[in-house]
Every structure is written in C-alpha cells, then in structure tokens.
Design a protein around this motif. Sequence first.
Motif, PDB file in Angstrom:
ATOM      1  N   ALA A 280       0.624  -1.374  -0.069  1.00 15.44           N
ATOM      2  CA  ALA A 280      -0.001   0.110  -0.044  1.00 15.44           C
ATOM      3  C   ALA A 280       0.815   1.363   0.162  1.00 15.44           C
ATOM      4  O   ALA A 280       0.333   2.353  -0.393  1.00 15.44           O
ATOM      5  CB  ALA A 280      -0.840  -0.120   1.321  1.00 15.44           C
TER       6      ALA A 280
ATOM      7  N   LEU B 183      -6.858  -3.253  -3.751  1.00 14.06           N
ATOM      8  CA  LEU B 183      -5.587  -3.587  -3.295  1.00 14.06           C
ATOM      9  C   LEU B 183      -5.673  -4.679  -2.518  1.00 14.06           C
ATOM     10  O   LEU B 183      -4.527  -5.494  -2.874  1.00 14.06           O
ATOM     11  CB  LEU B 183      -5.192  -2.458  -2.369  1.00 14.06           C
TER      12      LEU B 183
ATOM     13  N   ILE C 294      -9.002  -2.929 -11.716  1.00 13.73           N
ATOM     14  CA  ILE C 294      -7.330  -2.999 -11.195  1.00 13.73           C
ATOM     15  C   ILE C 294      -6.532  -2.985 -12.294  1.00 13.73           C
ATOM     16  O   ILE C 294      -5.414  -2.669 -12.680  1.00 13.73           O
ATOM     17  CB  ILE C 294      -7.100  -3.937  -9.988  1.00 13.73           C
TER      18      ILE C 294
ATOM     19  N   VAL D   9       0.772   1.489  -6.710  1.00 17.49           N
ATOM     20  CA  VAL D   9      -0.794   1.165  -6.322  1.00 17.49           C
ATOM     21  C   VAL D   9      -1.310   2.277  -5.711  1.00 17.49           C
ATOM     22  O   VAL D   9      -2.534   2.176  -5.192  1.00 17.49           O
ATOM     23  CB  VAL D   9      -0.686   0.208  -5.350  1.00 17.49           C
TER      24      VAL D   9
ATOM     25  N   VAL E  27      -5.228   3.208  -5.769  1.00 19.87           N
ATOM     26  CA  VAL E  27      -6.113   2.036  -5.818  1.00 19.87           C
ATOM     27  C   VAL E  27      -7.040   1.757  -4.465  1.00 19.87           C
ATOM     28  O   VAL E  27      -6.432   1.873  -3.444  1.00 19.87           O
ATOM     29  CB  VAL E  27      -5.335   0.651  -6.107  1.00 19.87           C
TER      30      VAL E  27
END
Length: 156
Positions: free
Chosen positions: A13, A26, A127, A18, A21
């Motif tokens: 994270a 995620l 995604i 990412v 997201v």
Amino acid sequence: MPDKAHRRALVLAESDFVEGVPAKELSEFVTAMAALHIDAGEKVFSMNDPGDGKIYFIRKGAIRIEIPLDKGTVHHLATFSRGAFFGEMAFLDNESRSADARADADTELFVLDRSRFESVIDQCPAIAAIFFERLALEVSKRLRLNVIELKALEDN
C-alpha cells in the motif's frame, strides 16, 4: 544512511505503483502475490531463462539488472531498489528473460504471477486499467533512459 522507513520491508500500500487503488481492489491484488527472499549475490533469474509470467516488486534491498557479455563480464543496465519493479517484459509477453537479475543485497520481494493476476482482474476488472497504465508509464520512462544511454555510447 537510509531512514527507518527504507530499512524495513515495503508494505504494498506504500508503493507509488498502487497509489490511489481502492482498498478492496488493493486487498485482492495483495492476496495474489507471494513473498520471496533473495540473498545478496543470488540470481532471481538469468538471461534466456524461460518466461515464467512473473513480475517482481522490491519490498527491501536492491536488484541489479545485467546483460552477460563475453569473457565473463557484464553490462550493468539498472539497479532497482525499494518500491521498484522488474521482470515486466516476461510478465507481459511470456518470452524468455532478456537479462540477469541479481540481488545486490539481501532482498525481499513480492512476486506476481500472470495467471494469478488474471484471476484478480476477473474479480476486480478496475485494477487492470490502473496496473497496465502504471506499468506502461514506467516502461516508457525506462525506454527513454535506454535511448539516452545508447545516444551517449554512440557519441563516445
């Protein structure tokens, strides 16, 4: 000296890759990844190894990307560290590896297999757009750097 954040393993994270997201997507993405430890000096893969559809995200440590040359020498292409990824070409086209990837230090990786990724995008199609956009932008940056390097070599 690196700060404490860079000494510890990256949590996905925290990666720019990412950023933005949504948490649900995620979480699906993270569950598709496996953890891998590579000792300093150990190869992740070698040039001409069969494409295995895997991309690697560096949690901690560093990976040198090199092309083996004649007489045991190598050409250093890049060194990637915490937060970067490598192995994207075989992930995308499943062709053989185009270079060696060797740990420059003890390294912790996230490994994403293409087949597991496809299962994730079946569940969370949003995604895929984010992933491939970010992948394309980074590949474009790397290609531009390669063009600059080739131009510099040509001028010398």
